[in-house]
Design a protein around this motif. Structure first.
Motif, PDB file in Angstrom:
ATOM      1  N   LYS A   1       2.362  11.213  -8.265  1.00  0.00           N
ATOM      2  CA  LYS A   1       2.891  11.017  -6.919  1.00  0.00           C
ATOM      3  C   LYS A   1       2.759  12.270  -6.060  1.00  0.00           C
ATOM      4  O   LYS A   1       2.344  12.203  -4.893  1.00  0.00           O
ATOM      5  N   ILE A   2       3.094  13.430  -6.632  1.00  0.00           N
ATOM      6  CA  ILE A   2       3.072  14.660  -5.838  1.00  0.00           C
ATOM      7  C   ILE A   2       1.645  15.049  -5.436  1.00  0.00           C
ATOM      8  O   ILE A   2       1.420  15.593  -4.368  1.00  0.00           O
ATOM      9  N   ILE A   3       0.670  14.715  -6.309  1.00  0.00           N
ATOM     10  CA  ILE A   3      -0.728  14.999  -5.977  1.00  0.00           C
ATOM     11  C   ILE A   3      -1.231  14.015  -4.927  1.00  0.00           C
ATOM     12  O   ILE A   3      -1.981  14.387  -4.019  1.00  0.00           O
ATOM     13  N   LYS A   4      -0.803  12.766  -5.042  1.00  0.00           N
ATOM     14  CA  LYS A   4      -1.193  11.779  -4.032  1.00  0.00           C
ATOM     15  C   LYS A   4      -0.680  12.168  -2.654  1.00  0.00           C
ATOM     16  O   LYS A   4      -1.382  11.988  -1.648  1.00  0.00           O
ATOM     17  N   LEU A   5       0.550  12.693  -2.611  1.00  0.00           N
ATOM     18  CA  LEU A   5       1.110  13.116  -1.322  1.00  0.00           C
ATOM     19  C   LEU A   5       0.316  14.283  -0.721  1.00  0.00           C
ATOM     20  O   LEU A   5       0.309  14.473   0.495  1.00  0.00           O
TER      21      LEU A   5
END
Length: 201
Positions: free
Chosen positions: A52-56
Motif C-alpha cells: 500500500k505505501i509503495i502504491k501511494l
C-alpha cells in the motif's frame, strides 16, 4: 644515445594534462556507489510495488526518478573522464550538458508533478472527485522533459551556442619535467561557447 633517436633541442613540449587520477578514482567510487544504490532502490520498488505505501508513492513514477538519478551518476564519470583530442573533448562537453540536464529534469519533473497532485487533493473542495491518475502526471513529466530536450537541441544545433573544447594553459601545473628531463608545458581542455551571453539570455 637518445631514446627517440632525436636530440632534445631545449624547447618545451606542449602536452595535454589529464585530469587528476586520484580525483577520477574518488568520483568513480562515489558515482558507482550511487548507481548501486539506484539498483537497490529499483529492486525494492519492483518487489514491493503491490504494498500500500509503495502504491501511494506511485511506483511507475519512481522508475523515472531512479532513471534520472542513474543518468546523473553516469554524468559524474563524464566530468572526470580525460580525452586526448580536441574533437573528442568537444563531444564530451556536449554529452555532459545533455546527461546532466536530462537527469536533473527527470527527477525534478516527477517530484514537481507529485507535489502538484498532493496540493490538488488537499485543496480540492469537492472530496467526491476522483484522484489524479499516474498517466496525468506522466503527461506533465513528458511535457517538461520535451521542453528540456528542445532547449538542449537548440543549444547543440546553433553554432554560437554549441559547446566546444578550448585549449588553455593549466594554471595549477603550468610546466613540468618528464623522466627524460624534457620540459613540458601543460594544457587542459575547458568547455566554452562562442556567444554565451546571447544563449543565457
Amino acid at each position: 644515445l637518445w631514446e627517440s633517436g632525436i636530440p632534445y633541442d631545449g624547447y618545451p613540449e606542449e602536452v595535454i594534462h589529464p585530469n587528476s587520477t586520484p580525483l577520477f578514482i574518488i568520483y568513480s567510487i562515489f558515482a558507482s556507489a550511487g548507481i548501486v544504490f539506484v539498483i537497490v532502490c529499483l529492486v525494492f520498488n519492483i518487489m514491493f510495488r503491490n504494498k500500500k505505501i509503495i502504491k501511494l508513492a506511485s511506483p511507475n513514477l519512481n522508475y523515472l526518478i531512479l532513471l534520472g538519478a542513474a543518468i546523473l551518476y553516469i554524468c559524474a564519470f563524464l566530468y572526470v573522464f580525460s580525452t586526448s583530442t580536441q574533437q573528442s573533448a568537444t563531444i564530451l562537453c556536449n554529452f555532459q550538458v545533455w546527461f546532466f540536464s536530462l537527469g536533473y529534469t527527470l527527477c525534478f519533473a516527477v517530484i514537481l508533478s507529485k507535489t502538484w497532485r498532493v496540493y490538488y487533493i488537499f485543496n480540492n473542495p469537492n472530496l467526491k472527485k476522483k484522484a489524479i491518475k499516474d498517466w496525468v502526471l506522466l503527461i506533465i513529466v513528458s511535457v517538461v522533459v520535451a521542453i528540456d530536450i528542445f532547449i538542449n537541441f537548440l543549444g547543440t544545433a546553433i553554432p554560437k551556442s554549441r559547446l566546444a573544447a578550448l585549449i588553455i594553459r593549466d594554471r595549477e601545473h603550468p610546466t613540468s619535467v618528464s623522466d627524460d628531463d624534457i620540459t613540458e608545458e601543460n594544457f587542459v581542455f575547458v568547455c566554452t561557447m562562442n556567444d554565451s551571453v546571447i544563449w543565457l539570455g
